[in-house]
Design an enzyme around this catalytic site. Structure first.
Site, mmCIF file in Angstrom:
data_model
loop_
_atom_site.group_PDB
_atom_site.id
_atom_site.type_symbol
_atom_site.label_atom_id
_atom_site.label_comp_id
_atom_site.label_asym_id
_atom_site.label_seq_id
_atom_site.Cartn_x
_atom_site.Cartn_y
_atom_site.Cartn_z
ATOM 1 N N THR A 1 -8.075 2.663 9.672
ATOM 2 C CA THR A 1 -8.232 3.482 10.874
ATOM 3 C C THR A 1 -9.223 2.878 11.870
ATOM 4 O O THR A 1 -8.949 2.831 13.074
ATOM 5 C CB THR A 1 -8.661 4.914 10.480
ATOM 6 O OG1 THR A 1 -7.680 5.422 9.587
ATOM 7 C CG2 THR A 1 -8.749 5.816 11.695
ATOM 8 N N ASP B 1 0.850 -1.190 0.000
ATOM 9 C CA ASP B 1 0.000 0.000 0.000
ATOM 10 C C ASP B 1 0.890 1.246 0.000
ATOM 11 O O ASP B 1 1.823 1.341 0.805
ATOM 12 C CB ASP B 1 -0.881 -0.055 1.261
ATOM 13 C CG ASP B 1 -2.011 0.968 1.241
ATOM 14 O OD1 ASP B 1 -2.336 1.470 0.151
ATOM 15 O OD2 ASP B 1 -2.566 1.240 2.325
ATOM 16 N N HIS C 1 -9.588 5.128 -0.857
ATOM 17 C CA HIS C 1 -8.740 5.152 0.343
ATOM 18 C C HIS C 1 -9.436 6.010 1.383
ATOM 19 O O HIS C 1 -10.155 6.943 1.049
ATOM 20 C CB HIS C 1 -7.373 5.751 0.018
ATOM 21 C CG HIS C 1 -6.521 4.806 -0.772
ATOM 22 N ND1 HIS C 1 -5.238 4.505 -0.418
ATOM 23 C CD2 HIS C 1 -6.792 4.091 -1.886
ATOM 24 C CE1 HIS C 1 -4.752 3.636 -1.293
ATOM 25 N NE2 HIS C 1 -5.665 3.372 -2.199
ATOM 26 N N GLY C 2 -9.185 5.697 2.644
ATOM 27 C CA GLY C 2 -9.868 6.452 3.678
ATOM 28 C C GLY C 2 -11.302 5.959 3.778
ATOM 29 O O GLY C 2 -12.256 6.725 3.775
ATOM 30 N N GLY C 3 -11.469 4.625 3.831
ATOM 31 C CA GLY C 3 -12.807 4.037 3.841
ATOM 32 C C GLY C 3 -13.504 4.130 5.194
ATOM 33 O O GLY C 3 -14.706 3.903 5.292
ATOM 34 N N GLU D 1 -2.715 6.081 -8.220
ATOM 35 C CA GLU D 1 -3.614 7.051 -7.576
ATOM 36 C C GLU D 1 -3.540 8.382 -8.304
ATOM 37 O O GLU D 1 -2.478 8.855 -8.680
ATOM 38 C CB GLU D 1 -3.255 7.247 -6.100
ATOM 39 C CG GLU D 1 -4.159 8.298 -5.428
ATOM 40 C CD GLU D 1 -4.077 8.317 -3.897
ATOM 41 O OE1 GLU D 1 -3.781 7.270 -3.301
ATOM 42 O OE2 GLU D 1 -4.322 9.391 -3.320
ATOM 43 N N HIS E 1 -7.738 10.010 4.476
ATOM 44 C CA HIS E 1 -7.081 8.987 5.290
ATOM 45 C C HIS E 1 -7.300 9.346 6.757
ATOM 46 O O HIS E 1 -7.237 10.510 7.131
ATOM 47 C CB HIS E 1 -5.578 8.973 5.016
ATOM 48 C CG HIS E 1 -5.216 8.394 3.682
ATOM 49 N ND1 HIS E 1 -4.599 9.126 2.718
ATOM 50 C CD2 HIS E 1 -5.376 7.157 3.184
ATOM 51 C CE1 HIS E 1 -4.388 8.354 1.666
ATOM 52 N NE2 HIS E 1 -4.854 7.153 1.925
ATOM 53 N N GLY E 2 -7.514 8.346 7.581
ATOM 54 C CA GLY E 2 -7.625 8.609 9.013
ATOM 55 C C GLY E 2 -9.006 9.089 9.415
ATOM 56 O O GLY E 2 -9.967 9.002 8.658
ATOM 57 N N ASP F 1 2.244 5.344 -5.387
ATOM 58 C CA ASP F 1 1.554 6.589 -5.072
ATOM 59 C C ASP F 1 2.500 7.765 -5.262
ATOM 60 O O ASP F 1 3.287 8.102 -4.392
ATOM 61 C CB ASP F 1 1.030 6.556 -3.638
ATOM 62 C CG ASP F 1 0.319 7.857 -3.278
ATOM 63 O OD1 ASP F 1 0.172 8.716 -4.169
ATOM 64 O OD2 ASP F 1 -0.073 8.006 -2.112
HETATM 65 ZN ZN LIG Z 1 -4.356 5.224 1.207
#
Ligand SMILES: [Zn+2]
Length: 408
Positions: free
Chosen positions: A234, A82, A209-211, A134, A181-182, A104
């Protein structure tokens, strides 16, 4: 062996309108909990290792455990790097056992992002490895309060997404449409219209991302609009942290094992909730049937050297072991001498390739050619070389799948 081609796995999800979780793991507790959840839900799963977490664990050791766990699983698994930052990160991850890598460079200018991603795709595809790129910028940092890493979220542009997908050849595209994210306060507002247009423009499995923290309805709409991979960390880290705090409160003097007890159950419950919500639960059997099994290849050479060349064999082997192990897609190089007294062949090489596609790229790789032509072939005329695809007859995979083997 239930490791499967990651691109096949993602395309199965994309065609059948569900999403596979890419769960970042940071310890054995995470690894075991994620796989237990997948087994319980009969769900395909992506075991994900994020470069930003490498300060917390030894990537090589964690990956060895991850691969062993994947081989033992009864559900289809892919192993993914990742947020790899460079081509070197990608090659290292491939050679250590990832069968998918994310590059990325989305913080770079569009043209630089395209060029760097293209380079990773070329190398990875020559090794049979799936690549996620990305475009746009998802702010924040995995597992931290998003507000502490605000940056500027940059939404993915539809026109750029089309050009990026065409020029780089990525297999999966992570897009920025409003997640971070987070953790973040409040519910994120997602740009579904943009996502739909990106999906029609690229026709590739999309990744979010950041689900963490989205509602069930938001997930459903994301999946309908082409999202086939959801990165999730997270909420798992928060569940684990909460569990440790509760254990500490219950017994202020408890030691390490006391502090982390029940952590696996907590992570597992959260992963299972996701697998049901995203529709991957119950899909394991179809994925195993329809996706290519991931089969490493052993490149075996047994040989003799010309008389008088014996004293040079050690140096040649040492040089080869070092040079060949650095070639993309080479998992391991073993050199050896025959144990018996009068063997038909005295020496051997076993070079383990990540995938059958490595056979061709290895053969023409300049480092391999230089070594073989200058040091090896001139003294080892008497040799046999064969590439074997690994077939796993262990208890975990008792019935070899002849159909899938024939595809090799
Ligand atoms: Zn990510």
């Amino acid at each position: 062996m239930p490791l499967v081609d990651m691109s096949d796995m993602l395309n199965h999800a994309y065609r059948n309108k569900y999403a596979v979780g890419g769960f970042d793991l940071v310890s054995l507790d995470f690894l075991e909990a994620i796989l237990e959840a997948a087994e319980q839900c009969r769900s395909p799963v992506i075991l994900s290792l994020a470069e930003s977490h490498f300060e917390h664990y030894d990537f090589e050791l964690a990956l060895a455990a991850t691969e062993q766990a994947a081989r033992r699983a009864r559900v289809p698994v892919a192993i993914h790097l990742d947020h790899g930052a460079t081509l070197e990160s990608a090659v290292r991850a491939i050679n250590l056992g990832c069968n998918g890598v994310m590059v990325d460079t989305s913080n770079e200018a569009f043209s630089v992002n395209v060029a760097r991603t293209r380079q990773v795709v070329e190398t990875a595809h020559r090794c049979g490895i799936t690549v996620e790129g990305e475009l746009g910028y998802v702010a924040g940092l995995e597992g931290e309060d998003a507000e502490r890493h605000p940056g500027e979220a940059v939404y993915t542009s539809v026109a750029e997404a089309r050009a990026y997908a065409e020029r780089t050849g990525v297999d999966c595209l992570a897009v920025s449409i409003g997640t971070v994210h987070g953790r973040m306060r409040g519910r994120p507002r997602l740009d579904f219209e943009r996502l739909k247009r990106i999906n029609s423009a690229v026709r590739l499995p999309l990744a979010i991302h950041g689900g963490t923290g989205l509602s069930e309805d938001q997930y459903r709409r994301l999946i309908t609009a082409g999202v086939a991979k959801i990165n999730y960390y997270t909420a798992l880290a928060d569940a684990a942290g909460q569990c440790i705090r509760e254990n500490a409160r219950a017994d202020a003097r408890c030691g390490y094992t006391g502090l982390v007890q029940s952590i696996r159950a907590r992570i597992r419950a959260e992963v299972e909730r996701c697998m049901h919500m995203w529709g991957s639960a119950g899909r394991a059997a179809e994925v195993l049937m329809q996706c290519r099994a991931w089969q490493p290849v052993q490149h075996v050479i047994i040989y003799n050297v010309e008389s008088g060349a014996e004293p040079r064999v050690d140096a040649m082997m040492a040089r080869g072991a070092e040079t060949l192990a650095a070639i993309p897609g080479v998992r391991r190089v073993v050199t050896g001498w025959a144990v018996s007294e009068q063997p038909r062949f005295r020496y051997c090489w076993i070079v383990e390739f990540a995938h059958k596609d490595v056979i061709a790229s290895y053969r023409e790789h300049p480092e391999h050619l230089a070594f073989a032509n200058r040091l090896f072939r001139p003294i080892a005329g008497d040799r046999i070389s064969i590439d074997f695809a690994e077939v796993d007859y262990t208890a975990h995979n008792p019935v070899p799948d002849l159909g899938r083997r024939a595809q090799l």
